[in-house]
Enzyme design. Sequence first.
Site, PDB file in Angstrom:
ATOM      1  N   LYS A  48      65.852  22.111   5.378  1.00 29.12           N
ATOM      2  CA  LYS A  48      66.759  21.425   4.455  1.00 29.12           C
ATOM      3  C   LYS A  48      68.051  22.231   4.316  1.00 29.12           C
ATOM      4  O   LYS A  48      68.034  23.451   4.330  1.00 29.12           O
ATOM      5  CB  LYS A  48      66.095  21.259   3.101  1.00 29.12           C
ATOM      6  CG  LYS A  48      64.928  20.277   3.128  1.00 29.12           C
ATOM      7  CD  LYS A  48      64.202  20.247   1.804  1.00 29.12           C
ATOM      8  CE  LYS A  48      63.030  19.321   1.759  1.00 29.12           C
ATOM      9  NZ  LYS A  48      62.197  19.210   2.902  1.00 29.12           N
ATOM     10  N   GLY A  49      69.167  21.518   4.207  1.00 29.41           N
ATOM     11  CA  GLY A  49      70.448  22.187   4.048  1.00 29.41           C
ATOM     12  C   GLY A  49      71.266  22.257   5.322  1.00 29.41           C
ATOM     13  O   GLY A  49      72.383  22.760   5.322  1.00 29.41           O
ATOM     14  N   CYS A  50      70.707  21.746   6.410  1.00 31.38           N
ATOM     15  CA  CYS A  50      71.421  21.742   7.683  1.00 31.38           C
ATOM     16  C   CYS A  50      72.079  20.380   7.898  1.00 31.38           C
ATOM     17  O   CYS A  50      71.502  19.348   7.586  1.00 31.38           O
ATOM     18  CB  CYS A  50      70.460  22.026   8.835  1.00 31.38           C
ATOM     19  SG  CYS A  50      69.765  23.682   8.805  1.00 31.38           S
ATOM     20  N   GLN A  51      73.273  20.409   8.440  1.00 32.09           N
ATOM     21  CA  GLN A  51      74.001  19.180   8.751  1.00 32.09           C
ATOM     22  C   GLN A  51      73.277  18.407   9.845  1.00 32.09           C
ATOM     23  O   GLN A  51      73.146  17.184   9.777  1.00 32.09           O
ATOM     24  CB  GLN A  51      75.418  19.530   9.194  1.00 32.09           C
ATOM     25  CG  GLN A  51      76.266  18.355   9.611  1.00 32.09           C
ATOM     26  CD  GLN A  51      77.654  18.784  10.063  1.00 32.09           C
ATOM     27  OE1 GLN A  51      77.960  19.966  10.154  1.00 32.09           O
ATOM     28  NE2 GLN A  51      78.491  17.824  10.354  1.00 32.09           N
ATOM     29  N   SER A  52      72.818  19.097  10.856  1.00 34.36           N
ATOM     30  CA  SER A  52      72.059  18.496  11.948  1.00 34.36           C
ATOM     31  C   SER A  52      70.573  18.647  11.639  1.00 34.36           C
ATOM     32  O   SER A  52      70.192  19.422  10.772  1.00 34.36           O
ATOM     33  CB  SER A  52      72.365  19.217  13.257  1.00 34.36           C
ATOM     34  OG  SER A  52      73.742  19.193  13.518  1.00 34.36           O
TER      35      SER A  52
END
Length: 137
Positions: A48-52
């Site tokens: 969680k927290g990743c753009q991809s």
Amino acid sequence: MSLPTTDEILDDLAFFDSWEERYKYIIDLGKALEPFPAELQTPDRLVKGCQSNVWLEIGGDKERIQFLVDSDAVIVKGLLVLVLAAYNNKSPQDIIAFDIDEYFRQLDLERHISPTRGNGLKAIVARINNIATAALP
């Protein structure tokens, strides 16, 4: 193909004159990742927290933690190799002790990746540190 060490990455990146060349190198690093089985691309493995989309699977044992990672973005795959160079197949103590902020500073990443990619890297590092902390004796 085996993954490079942090020192090898720093040396290789210093060889390039431009960030365009460095991006190509980082993308090429991502091609060295072990294949990530499609059946492991599950919501519980998403960081969680990743753009991809970034998937993280842990293996190894309490002595040496091994990570299998993947992303749906080619540049992120390369960034994951930068992280794996620091953490893969290391003891929980070594993972926690590694100065990732200094490593990223030496790579000069924060000035050359988007803030959302930077936040994603921090989320991956936080997840790995949590795994290492939980594995401490």
